[in-house]
Design an enzyme around this catalytic site. Sequence first.
Site, PDB file in Angstrom:
ATOM      1  NE  ARG A 164      -2.513   1.185   3.522  1.00 22.12           N
ATOM      2  CZ  ARG A 164      -3.240   1.048   4.641  1.00 22.12           C
ATOM      3  NH1 ARG A 164      -4.527   0.707   4.557  1.00 22.12           N
ATOM      4  NH2 ARG A 164      -2.699   1.237   5.816  1.00 22.12           N
ATOM      5  CG  HIS A 204       8.401  22.061  -9.624  1.00 25.54           C
ATOM      6  ND1 HIS A 204       8.578  20.693  -9.759  1.00 25.54           N
ATOM      7  CD2 HIS A 204       8.585  22.585 -10.856  1.00 25.54           C
ATOM      8  CE1 HIS A 204       8.877  20.411 -11.002  1.00 25.54           C
ATOM      9  NE2 HIS A 204       8.879  21.530 -11.699  1.00 25.54           N
ATOM     10  CE  LYS A 234      -2.494   4.991   6.883  1.00 20.41           C
ATOM     11  NZ  LYS A 234      -3.704   5.564   7.452  1.00 20.41           N
ATOM     12  CD  GLU A 260     -12.155   5.888   4.121  1.00 21.90           C
ATOM     13  OE1 GLU A 260     -11.506   4.915   4.561  1.00 21.90           O
ATOM     14  OE2 GLU A 260     -11.659   6.730   3.343  1.00 21.90           O
TER      15      GLU A 260
HETATM   16  N1  PMP Z   1      -9.756   4.683   6.498  1.00 22.22           N
HETATM   17  C1  PMP Z   1      -8.961   5.721   6.803  1.00 22.22           C
HETATM   18  C2  PMP Z   1      -9.313   7.063   6.291  1.00 22.22           C
HETATM   19  C3  PMP Z   1      -7.819   5.512   7.610  1.00 22.22           C
HETATM   20  O1  PMP Z   1      -7.027   6.534   7.913  1.00 22.22           O
HETATM   21  C4  PMP Z   1      -7.522   4.213   8.071  1.00 22.22           C
HETATM   22  C5  PMP Z   1      -6.285   3.957   8.879  1.00 22.22           C
HETATM   23  N2  PMP Z   1      -6.291   4.593  10.122  1.00 22.22           N
HETATM   24  C6  PMP Z   1      -8.406   3.165   7.743  1.00 22.22           C
HETATM   25  C7  PMP Z   1      -9.494   3.440   6.925  1.00 22.22           C
HETATM   26  C8  PMP Z   1      -8.144   1.776   8.216  1.00 22.22           C
HETATM   27  O2  PMP Z   1      -7.029   1.240   7.544  1.00 22.22           O
HETATM   28  P1  PMP Z   1      -6.064   0.164   8.219  1.00 22.22           P
HETATM   29  O3  PMP Z   1      -6.912  -0.994   8.593  1.00 22.22           O
HETATM   30  O4  PMP Z   1      -5.073  -0.155   7.173  1.00 22.22           O
HETATM   31  O5  PMP Z   1      -5.474   0.824   9.415  1.00 22.22           O
END
Ligand code: PMP
Length: 289
Positions: A50, A102, A150, A183
Amino acid sequence: MKIWMDGEFVAKEDARISVYDHGLLYGDGVFEGIRIYNGKVFQRAAHMDRLFSSAEKIRLEIPYSKAELVEAMDLCIRTNGLTEGGYIRLVVTRGAGTLGLHPFWCPKASVFIIADQIQLYPTELYETGMGVIVAKRPRISPEMLDPAVKSLNYLNNILAKVEAIDVGLLEAVMLNDQGNVAECTGDNIFLVDGGVLVTPPVSAGILIGVTRNVTIMLAKRAGIAVVERDFKPAELYEADEIFVTGTAAEIMAVTKVDDKVIADGKAGAVTRQLLQAFRDFIETDEAYE
Ligand code: PMP
């Protein structure tokens, strides 16, 4: 506490980043939050995949290989004596550059790794579940900035979280621009409806959570049907169970959404079964591949 910074260990007090770093000036960078269980890096391959995929999507070159970063993380764990639990924050910023936007005038990305303890949700919450709200602020759309990246840009999530904090809660459900559930601000979301586990698809505009993927795998192994499909917040109100997943949260029941108590207001059977399956999984070698 020692921080790994571009190949060297530096005392926490001396771990500093340039004020010209674009990670700071523009939120230009990517990161991972990773759990340590039993002194080992949880789901290291998934986290490395990721991280590199996030970096590629923002055209950021990471000056280390996946293997080198895995080795650096292991070294961080041992150097800081994290034998039981713990948490790793691995950050790659665009690096120090000029004051303009930039990105390619920043000669080298900065990489640092913090291995420390993590503040969990209070233990009682795993029994009682937590309350959430549906945020008014929508999740940024994939066309604007893919939530699957991320990135160091968390203001969209932070401002939705502030909506929750303002009413005394810790997490908020974010909708996409079609009004479907995407989410939460730092967690993925699942509901249980008639024994079937339902979660928004990647196309809803979500971070593809490592904990989400492990949960889906464990549910399927336990013979629980899993469906990835869009749904509106109204379905949350009517759900048999709701839970969120995340590196910090693991699997956390949600027992109230806005003013609506979910089912009987306690962590449901499927949620508890999956949390147990998750805790069992942590004790297997497969968790550290
Ligand atoms: N959604 C968001 C926006 C996040 O920042 C995170 C991680 N804190 C998750 C979902 C969950 O991801 P993970 O299980 O990889 O921590």
